[in-house]
Design a protein around this motif. Sequence first.
Motif, PDB file in Angstrom:
ATOM      1  N   VAL A   1       0.794  -1.142  -0.072  1.00  0.00           N
ATOM      2  CA  VAL A   1      -0.060   0.114  -0.038  1.00  0.00           C
ATOM      3  C   VAL A   1       0.882   1.155  -0.047  1.00  0.00           C
ATOM      4  O   VAL A   1       1.685   1.370   0.941  1.00  0.00           O
ATOM      5  CB  VAL A   1      -0.878  -0.072   1.167  1.00  0.00           C
ATOM      6  CG1 VAL A   1      -1.736   1.298   1.491  1.00  0.00           C
ATOM      7  CG2 VAL A   1      -1.644  -1.148   1.544  1.00  0.00           C
TER       8      VAL A   1
ATOM      9  N   GLY B   1       5.147   3.668   3.042  1.00  0.00           N
ATOM     10  CA  GLY B   1       4.891   4.219   4.334  1.00  0.00           C
ATOM     11  C   GLY B   1       6.022   4.301   5.488  1.00  0.00           C
ATOM     12  O   GLY B   1       5.954   4.806   6.326  1.00  0.00           O
ATOM     13  N   TYR B   2       6.865   3.320   5.268  1.00  0.00           N
ATOM     14  CA  TYR B   2       7.809   3.222   6.045  1.00  0.00           C
ATOM     15  C   TYR B   2       9.256   3.943   5.677  1.00  0.00           C
ATOM     16  O   TYR B   2      10.281   3.671   6.303  1.00  0.00           O
ATOM     17  CB  TYR B   2       8.324   1.566   6.205  1.00  0.00           C
ATOM     18  CG  TYR B   2       8.714   0.813   5.114  1.00  0.00           C
ATOM     19  CD1 TYR B   2       9.528   1.286   4.460  1.00  0.00           C
ATOM     20  CD2 TYR B   2       7.511   0.289   4.449  1.00  0.00           C
ATOM     21  CE1 TYR B   2       9.870   0.409   3.088  1.00  0.00           C
ATOM     22  CE2 TYR B   2       7.656  -0.555   3.395  1.00  0.00           C
ATOM     23  CZ  TYR B   2       8.948  -0.308   2.546  1.00  0.00           C
ATOM     24  OH  TYR B   2       9.137  -0.991   1.431  1.00  0.00           O
TER      25      TYR B   2
ATOM     26  N   GLU C   1       2.563   7.589  12.329  1.00  0.00           N
ATOM     27  CA  GLU C   1       3.006   6.707  11.326  1.00  0.00           C
ATOM     28  C   GLU C   1       3.242   5.294  11.337  1.00  0.00           C
ATOM     29  O   GLU C   1       3.451   4.331  10.664  1.00  0.00           O
ATOM     30  CB  GLU C   1       4.318   7.576  10.847  1.00  0.00           C
ATOM     31  CG  GLU C   1       4.119   8.843  10.005  1.00  0.00           C
ATOM     32  CD  GLU C   1       5.111   9.839   9.774  1.00  0.00           C
ATOM     33  OE1 GLU C   1       6.318   9.419  10.284  1.00  0.00           O
ATOM     34  OE2 GLU C   1       4.806  10.944   9.347  1.00  0.00           O
TER      35      GLU C   1
ATOM     36  N   ARG D   1       0.422   3.558  10.950  1.00  0.00           N
ATOM     37  CA  ARG D   1       0.169   3.328   9.570  1.00  0.00           C
ATOM     38  C   ARG D   1       1.219   2.158   8.863  1.00  0.00           C
ATOM     39  O   ARG D   1       0.765   1.492   8.308  1.00  0.00           O
ATOM     40  CB  ARG D   1       0.455   4.632   8.566  1.00  0.00           C
ATOM     41  CG  ARG D   1       0.396   4.400   7.410  1.00  0.00           C
ATOM     42  CD  ARG D   1       0.409   5.725   6.550  1.00  0.00           C
ATOM     43  NE  ARG D   1       1.710   6.605   6.711  1.00  0.00           N
ATOM     44  CZ  ARG D   1       1.973   7.751   6.152  1.00  0.00           C
ATOM     45  NH1 ARG D   1       1.116   8.448   5.410  1.00  0.00           N
ATOM     46  NH2 ARG D   1       3.205   8.086   6.313  1.00  0.00           N
ATOM     47  N   GLU D   2       2.445   2.168   9.498  1.00  0.00           N
ATOM     48  CA  GLU D   2       3.261   1.055   8.975  1.00  0.00           C
ATOM     49  C   GLU D   2       2.728  -0.221   9.490  1.00  0.00           C
ATOM     50  O   GLU D   2       2.830  -1.195   8.418  1.00  0.00           O
ATOM     51  CB  GLU D   2       4.597   1.507   9.462  1.00  0.00           C
ATOM     52  CG  GLU D   2       5.774   0.885   8.764  1.00  0.00           C
ATOM     53  CD  GLU D   2       7.297   1.392   9.406  1.00  0.00           C
ATOM     54  OE1 GLU D   2       7.354   2.585   9.574  1.00  0.00           O
ATOM     55  OE2 GLU D   2       8.273   0.440   9.291  1.00  0.00           O
TER      56      GLU D   2
ATOM     57  N   SER E   1      -0.275  -0.902   7.347  1.00  0.00           N
ATOM     58  CA  SER E   1      -0.009  -1.259   6.024  1.00  0.00           C
ATOM     59  C   SER E   1       0.533  -2.766   5.789  1.00  0.00           C
ATOM     60  O   SER E   1       0.663  -3.492   4.786  1.00  0.00           O
ATOM     61  CB  SER E   1       0.553  -0.483   5.236  1.00  0.00           C
ATOM     62  OG  SER E   1       2.173  -0.631   4.961  1.00  0.00           O
ATOM     63  N   ARG E   2       1.454  -3.186   6.758  1.00  0.00           N
ATOM     64  CA  ARG E   2       2.037  -4.583   6.495  1.00  0.00           C
ATOM     65  C   ARG E   2       0.747  -5.621   6.970  1.00  0.00           C
ATOM     66  O   ARG E   2       1.010  -6.672   6.626  1.00  0.00           O
ATOM     67  CB  ARG E   2       3.007  -4.860   7.613  1.00  0.00           C
ATOM     68  CG  ARG E   2       4.282  -3.934   7.498  1.00  0.00           C
ATOM     69  CD  ARG E   2       5.699  -4.422   7.783  1.00  0.00           C
ATOM     70  NE  ARG E   2       6.483  -3.273   7.614  1.00  0.00           N
ATOM     71  CZ  ARG E   2       7.596  -3.491   6.940  1.00  0.00           C
ATOM     72  NH1 ARG E   2       8.000  -4.588   6.198  1.00  0.00           N
ATOM     73  NH2 ARG E   2       8.819  -2.669   6.992  1.00  0.00           N
TER      74      ARG E   2
END
Lengths: 468, 586
Positions: free
Chosen positions: A270, A278-279, B342, B345-346, B349-350
Amino acid sequence: MKEYQTITEISGPLVFAEVDEPIGYDEIVEIETPQGETKRGQVLESSEGLVAIQVFEGTSGIDRNASVRFLGETLKMPVTEDLLGRVLDGSGQPIDGGPEIVPDERRDIVGAAINPYSREYPEEFIQTGVSAIDGMNTLVRGQKLPIFSASGLPHNNLALQIARQATVPEDEESGEESEFAVVFGAMGITQEEANEFMEDFERTGALERSVVFTNLADDPAVERTVTPRLALTTAEYLAFDKDYHVLVILTDMTNYCEALREIGAAREEVPGRRGYPGYMYTDLAQLYERAGRIQGRDGSVTQIPILTMPGDDDTHPIPDLTGYITEGQIYIDRDLNSQGIRPPINPLPSLSRLMDDGIGEGLTREDHADVSDQMYAAYAEGEDLRDLVNIVGREALSERDNKYLDFAERFEAEFVNQGFDTDRSIEETLDIGWDLLSMLPKSELNRIDEELIEDYYHEDAESVEAEA
Amino acid sequence: MSQATQDSVREDGVIASVSGPVVTARGLDARMNDVVYVGDEGLMGEVIEIEGDLTTIQVYEETSGVGPSEPVESTGEPLTVDLGPGMMDAIYDGVQRPLDVLESKMNSAFLDRGVDAPGIDLEKKWEFEPTVSEGDEVASGDVVGTVPETVTIEHKVMVPPDFEGGEVVAIEEGEFSVTETVAELDNGEEITMHQEWPVRQARPAAEKKTPREPLVSGQRILDGLFPIAKGGTAAIPGPFGSGKTVTQHQLAKWADADIVVYVGCGERGNEMTEVIEDFPELDDPKTGNPLMARTCLIANTSNMPVAARESCIYTGITIAEYYRDMGYDVALMADSTSRWAEAMREISSRLEEMPGEEGYPAYLAARLSEFYERAGYFTTVNGEEGSVSVIGAVSPPGGDFSEPVTQNTLRIVKTFWALDADLAERRHFPAINWNESYSLYQEQLDPWFVENVEDDWAEERQWAVDVLDEENELQEIVQLVGKDALPEDQQLTLEIARYLREAYLQQNAFHPTDTYCSPEKTYGILTAIHAFNDEAFKALEAGVPVEEIQAIEAAPRLNRIGVQEDWEAYIEDLKAEITEQLRELY
């Protein structure tokens, strides 16, 4: 070691292979193509029976019959003091035709985080000889201070100037031999740029105290994710095991981030802002945070990453995330550059967060903080007035405003503009500062201590200016 | 973090897959949010999803080299913190492992994996003094004794919230370690100085009240224009380089809270080192003792594992609540909540969850409000009053306040200190934009300022706000036609506004005197400028040209009040001189 011929999918830089034993995350993989070519990669995701591998050298030439070997360890960098003077490619192989490197040790390139409790706060002034940096945005040992630039601007010249001129005056005075080393990590730069760096390193004799890693523009993009880690692992070894003061120059971080995005896209992750993963903040932090000093160790790692802002836009995720991690930034300005100012550093948006603790009496000079503050404020005011001049003309402005306009002009022409070959001591820099500040009436110097004004302000400058 | 107790271990599983900090395990019998130990090295993690036989775990440490078929062991307990004496003057990572202990345990300056340590020293002996005697009835939350934790803080030993309470049958004074029983109750409950509490659950309190007392920060623009209450919430959003961290540090240094919990969430290592080096040398303005004696630091820097970054905010607020229960005013600084978001979020998303706005998980708003709701001015379970004030820095990408973390935060917090890159660029610090910022506590705090500082506190503030508003409007005209085209009275207003900006709103955090400004001095500076304003307009009415008024020699000295130790005399002097010099003109 078991060999598999079980590749099920190849997609961009990724290879998926079936396995019948547990494989560790991040482990190194060798893939041999039917043509006998060996490529290296790294495990990105490991689950029962299936692993995803990211191939550093690109996946072209790999087919279902290629054999896959898992080496049972994570990626390591062979480190030794003999690396100084060597030129390596982006994956750490020597390309200078020199002897084989005999490592003292092989270090994990991911690198553990420095315990914040064990850090030593950076406060040793590094004199770069560049007034706009030393005077206004002072660099200190153990800091990470990126250069925010854009295509077509001379950021490389500035990086070279810093690498060439950087000294610590305090050490020179005390006669302490500080061993200084440069680790240079190039990611996706052109051959021409690489030559420029190498020629300068050779010309100035800097090469013998440097370790150079070059991943060129036509080298595989995925390899770029490894290059800075190899460079920083080497830097940490030289700094914290061998007591060197290491300056790490990483260029161009934008190419590094593009490589991250490429891998993210291939993995169908994503995406975050503008398609970057995102990371990315965490990933960049794992590089930048490897700068610093450690209590009880003599060496230090100072980082100057260079990045080119796409479209000169500093809200783009790459400069934005970088700015949130690093301890300030140096802006290269397109307008100043086209005016012929060298180096074209714009001090207004630039910043060094560690400046306040690295300057002042006993470190640089007692008046440093006040002078820099006042010059900022005065230059900012002059800049503002320029917009106004465009509308109403200079005659419509008050005498005070005109002085600020003059100040801004001379500030650029004399303070910032020094050329890439001039090396100014901090005293020279501050003295030029006072020459300029003395154009303004004393009462305008509201950020400077009254005693310092008495000591440094020269009355005559005002009258000289008036005559002129 | 608390050690797993052996008897609570449930059925173990094995790793099915590893992708960065996210690990899935098969055959693990664990509950949601239980802490588990992953792999041969026993890396700490937390259960975040259960789907059929597969359990998803976020791991608080680096997972390089970890692979399928390694064991996963459940502790059967959620992520908890150790609460007890020893938390002041401590520095923890995001899961409350003390960093100084880790350094000596790992014998390295770098953080190794798989090393655990309890959050408080279990061996150390503390001097316990009972405040109840045998035969007294105690209920849950009641204080049974005190321990001198640091020179500043008296630690109160409380009956844990999950105890029933009863009659004290044994209690005595003496030296105890935190695991030894200091009091016994008739129902068999044994009270130690050590409590454990799950971090994701708020500690109970009797009642949440309206805050009516300011958290005095010693920063003029905050106390003077945009105050925060004890038990209030504030957000400091700003682009990089605008001074979020300096503002947070200033608050941690000078806020008149009893206890400060400083959470460095995903920020720079060197910044945390600065705090560690500076705070022991600085004096608490309230007591004169070293600042560290009232401070607990949580440092999960940006390069430390992302899952521990997600939890460090909770670790911090739980510690804050524990001291609140003792009746203290606690201030929690979280720098920065964006890094926390964040991290969510990280992880999200994983897990391949459906993303919400800008990739953040859909539960972002809920998590943020849950966190800020744990702030407040409370009547504690034992009837004392205590507060937790929360000040969260926000780091909006590109300095754009319309992004989800800023927007969702603004819907909850009542004080908004907007940092401005333009102000920072011209070195106007603190770079808090006075046109955009607000405080909804103003009215409920005014009575306090009237009572403790001066009767016309609110009127003076309104005068300053009016002048700054007018300047804002005039500046738009000046941009077009230049200052000299304005009528004289408006030019003078601009001059007054300039002094408000330079002498009142600006404050030098690095100057030994100016760094802290008491509310009295804040008021003093404002009235000095007001006095200049009044005299200047009188002179203007008397026909003195505005250039001459601006040129009086005394006026620029207004800018130096901030750095004066003896400011009262200085202001008196200055007012007299300004009046004299202006009156000479007509």
